[in-house]
Design an enzyme around this catalytic site. Structure first.
Site, PDB file in Angstrom:
ATOM      1  N   LYS A  15       0.820  -1.222   0.000  1.00 16.99           N
ATOM      2  CA  LYS A  15       0.000   0.000   0.000  1.00 16.99           C
ATOM      3  C   LYS A  15       0.852   1.270   0.000  1.00 16.99           C
ATOM      4  O   LYS A  15       0.442   2.268  -0.593  1.00 16.99           O
ATOM      5  CB  LYS A  15      -1.029   0.002   1.143  1.00 16.99           C
ATOM      6  N   ARG A  90      -5.613   3.023  11.755  1.00 18.57           N
ATOM      7  CA  ARG A  90      -5.258   1.650  12.087  1.00 18.57           C
ATOM      8  C   ARG A  90      -6.144   1.111  13.207  1.00 18.57           C
ATOM      9  O   ARG A  90      -6.011  -0.050  13.573  1.00 18.57           O
ATOM     10  CB  ARG A  90      -3.801   1.596  12.538  1.00 18.57           C
ATOM     11  N   ARG A 129      12.231  -7.334   2.245  1.00 22.42           N
ATOM     12  CA  ARG A 129      12.101  -5.903   1.932  1.00 22.42           C
ATOM     13  C   ARG A 129      13.278  -5.089   2.467  1.00 22.42           C
ATOM     14  O   ARG A 129      13.707  -5.267   3.597  1.00 22.42           O
ATOM     15  CB  ARG A 129      10.799  -5.378   2.563  1.00 22.42           C
ATOM     16  N   ARG A 162      14.310  -2.705   7.562  1.00 23.40           N
ATOM     17  CA  ARG A 162      13.662  -1.946   8.632  1.00 23.40           C
ATOM     18  C   ARG A 162      13.791  -2.728   9.923  1.00 23.40           C
ATOM     19  O   ARG A 162      13.687  -3.949   9.909  1.00 23.40           O
ATOM     20  CB  ARG A 162      12.170  -1.777   8.289  1.00 23.40           C
ATOM     21  N   ARG A 173       3.391  -7.809  14.193  1.00 25.60           N
ATOM     22  CA  ARG A 173       2.665  -6.763  13.455  1.00 25.60           C
ATOM     23  C   ARG A 173       1.441  -7.350  12.755  1.00 25.60           C
ATOM     24  O   ARG A 173       0.394  -6.714  12.682  1.00 25.60           O
ATOM     25  CB  ARG A 173       3.602  -6.090  12.432  1.00 25.60           C
TER      26      ARG A 173
END
Ligand code: AMP
Length: 240
Positions: A15, A90, A129, A162, A173
């Site tokens: 996203k 969220r 990632r 990250r 998460r």
């Protein structure tokens, strides 16, 4: 009339990438609450200091802090043509606050897109990632057969993982997403401007689908009275 978009979806759904592209192409303000928090951490601001520990554990930062950040951005002049929100809301409390801000602005409907990707694919994507340590952009996926680049294609900065993309934090998460953020689908699903997109496809295909559904939802939203979307949320659901 402004185009106001929420890009929803679990971590790793793509996203952020799609929100950035869509906002750039349409001249809208992209607001990524994760990026804002990471910048605050880098700057050593009080918000950053509070957020860092929570983010490193994969937990959410408190609603009040997040709502204040987003309210301030949405009331700036550069948000007037519209915005694309990535990573906000969220929680249902944040979504209720956003409805109030949007109705105060009286500038265009709220289009909500839920980008869906199966959990197995999310874990795979997040583990691989990399982001730029300088500008925060996502690293480009390596071309087939080629080794992954270690430098950012945009600014040449070093690509790093990250701190919250390691496997343990990713699983946390995803749990937090199921518990706190998935109920948002329930919150929005009956609105005429809610759409679902299959995020488990090639980037370009997802982009095409997004463009189509956002344009369609914006047309539908423009025909509704400005307060209709907010009214569609039963008042008894709204918290004091
Ligand atoms: P993201 O870059 O969107 O994956 O966000 C990274 C982290 O920032 C999340 O795991 C949360 O700890 C925090 N965060 C970002 N946006 C929010 C939000 N709207 N509410 C609470 N915490 C957030």
């Amino acid at each position: 009339m402004a185009l106001n978009v929420i890009m929803m979806g679990p971590p790793g759904a793509g996203k952020g990438t799609q929100a950035g592209r869509f906002a750039r192409e349409r001249g809208l303000l992209k607001i990524s609450t994760g990026d804002i928090l990471r910048e605050s951490i880098k700057a050593g601001s009080p918000v950053g200091l509070r957020a860092q520990e929570l983010m490193d554990r994969g937990e959410l930062v408190d609603d009040e802090t997040m709502i204040d950040i987003v309210r301030e951005r949405l009331l700036r002049p550069d948000a007037q043509p519209g915005f694309v929100l990535d990573g906000f809301p969220r929680t249902v409390v944040q979504a209720e606050a956003l409805d109030r801000i949007v109705s105060e602005r009286q500038n265009g409907p709220l289009v909500i897109v839920d980008v869906r990707v199966p959990e197995q694919e999310l874990v795979r994507r997040l583990a691989g990632r990399l982001i730029c340590s300088k500008c925060g952009a996502n690293g480009e996926p390596p071309k087939e057969g080629a080794a992954a680049s270690t430098a950012c294609a945009k600014c040449g900065g070093e690509l790093v993982q990250r701190t919250d993309d390691n496997e343990q934090v990713v699983l946390e998460r995803l749990k937090v997403y199921e518990r706190a953020t998935k109920p948002l689908v329930e919150f929005y699903r009956d609105r005429a401007t809610f759409r679902i997109v299959n995020g488990a496809q090639a980037l370009e295909r997802v982009a095409q689908e997004l463009d189509t559904v956002i344009e369609d939802a914006a047309l539908v939203g423009a025909k509704q009275p400005q307060t209709a979307a907010v009214k569609a949320v039963a008042p008894e659901k709204a918290r004091a």
